[in-house]
Design a protein around this motif. Structure first.
Motif, mmCIF file in Angstrom:
data_model
loop_
_atom_site.group_PDB
_atom_site.id
_atom_site.type_symbol
_atom_site.label_atom_id
_atom_site.label_comp_id
_atom_site.label_asym_id
_atom_site.label_seq_id
_atom_site.Cartn_x
_atom_site.Cartn_y
_atom_site.Cartn_z
ATOM 1 N N GLN A 30 0.836 -1.196 0.000
ATOM 2 C CA GLN A 30 0.000 0.000 0.000
ATOM 3 C C GLN A 30 0.873 1.248 0.000
ATOM 4 O O GLN A 30 1.978 1.256 0.549
ATOM 5 C CB GLN A 30 -0.930 0.024 1.218
ATOM 6 C CG GLN A 30 -0.199 0.014 2.563
ATOM 7 C CD GLN A 30 -1.146 0.202 3.733
ATOM 8 O OE1 GLN A 30 -2.136 0.926 3.646
ATOM 9 N NE2 GLN A 30 -0.833 -0.457 4.857
ATOM 10 N N PRO A 32 -0.796 4.807 0.390
ATOM 11 C CA PRO A 32 -1.785 5.889 0.450
ATOM 12 C C PRO A 32 -1.103 7.233 0.659
ATOM 13 O O PRO A 32 -0.071 7.317 1.333
ATOM 14 C CB PRO A 32 -2.647 5.509 1.656
ATOM 15 C CG PRO A 32 -1.719 4.731 2.532
ATOM 16 C CD PRO A 32 -0.838 3.957 1.594
ATOM 17 N N GLU A 56 -6.459 4.113 -1.158
ATOM 18 C CA GLU A 56 -6.274 5.570 -1.221
ATOM 19 C C GLU A 56 -6.162 6.208 0.156
ATOM 20 O O GLU A 56 -5.472 7.220 0.315
ATOM 21 C CB GLU A 56 -7.439 6.218 -1.976
ATOM 22 C CG GLU A 56 -7.364 6.101 -3.471
ATOM 23 C CD GLU A 56 -8.358 7.024 -4.149
ATOM 24 O OE1 GLU A 56 -7.982 8.169 -4.467
ATOM 25 O OE2 GLU A 56 -9.508 6.605 -4.369
ATOM 26 N N ILE A 57 -6.856 5.653 1.150
ATOM 27 C CA ILE A 57 -6.890 6.246 2.481
ATOM 28 C C ILE A 57 -6.369 5.247 3.501
ATOM 29 O O ILE A 57 -6.821 4.096 3.543
ATOM 30 C CB ILE A 57 -8.329 6.653 2.870
ATOM 31 C CG1 ILE A 57 -8.813 7.826 2.020
ATOM 32 C CG2 ILE A 57 -8.413 7.014 4.343
ATOM 33 C CD1 ILE A 57 -10.265 8.202 2.297
#
Length: 203
Positions: A30, A32, A56-57
């Motif tokens: 990840q 983000p 994304e978050i």
């Protein structure tokens, strides 16, 4: 439980199958750009509010979207650990503290509920309660509650800025802190100016 299982099946048959390439990439790691610290209230879903895709978050949810003071004392600090991971390992560029209307944690802070854990946890935000009382007094409970919710966002931002590795990255221009507030009834998002401390509606 049946509703959740059926929801999973629908997800797997539609969204997952339609986005296999994205999930293959997410399985590798990840990256983000933003962390959102929001309340665990079931009505406030950052991914939904911001129309964000998986990955994304980096999302942290706790009672009343609180950031406690920096306190590396060897005790269990789940919120601080998540912030450390986001800043030091993922190197997020933005941290958003997302408050919301009708917050049960703020109700506890204002005296509606103590509890074994909620009351002690909400003491982190006692300066927010004091600031709200100084502004409103106790004559209008609804206004007091809302102002306290907004002040809680400011307290969390102030505490966040005291984490040394947060402070270092902010000073270097590599990290930006934001205070936002979601009005459930109106669907409105408010943002605060960190200098003036006032909230303005996002148009």
């Amino acid at each position: 439980m049946r509703r959740l299982i059926e929801g999973y099946r629908l997800f797997h048959q539609t969204y997952y199958q339609q986005n296999r390439e994205m999930f293959d990439q997410l399985a590798l790691g990840q990256s983000p750009k933003a962390m959102v610290i929001s309340c665990c209230d079931s009505r406030v879903d950052p991914g939904l509010i911001f129309n964000a895709a998986p990955g994304e978050i980096f999302s942290l949810r706790n009672v009343a979207n609180l950031v406690p003071p920096f306190s590396p004392d060897g005790a269990n600090h789940g919120t601080s650990a998540a912030i450390e991971f986001a800043v030091c390992s993922l190197k997020v560029e933005h941290i958003i503290v997302l408050g919301h209307a009708h917050c049960g944690g703020v109700s506890a802070l204002l005296g509606a509920h103590e509890g074994d854990f909620i009351g002690p946890w909400m003491r982190v935000a006692e300066p927010a309660r004091d600031a709200a009382l100084a502004q409103v007094g106790d004559g209008d409970p609804e206004l007091l509650h809302r102002i306290c919710e907004l002040e809680t966002v400011k307290i969390s931002l102030a505490n966040l800025a005291e984490f040394p590795w947060v402070r270092e990255r902010v000073a270097a221009g590599k990290l930006f802190l934001h205070g936002w507030y979601f009005d459930i009834e109106k669907g409105e998002l408010l943002t605060t100016d960190n200098e003036a401390g006032t909230f303005e509606r996002v148009v």
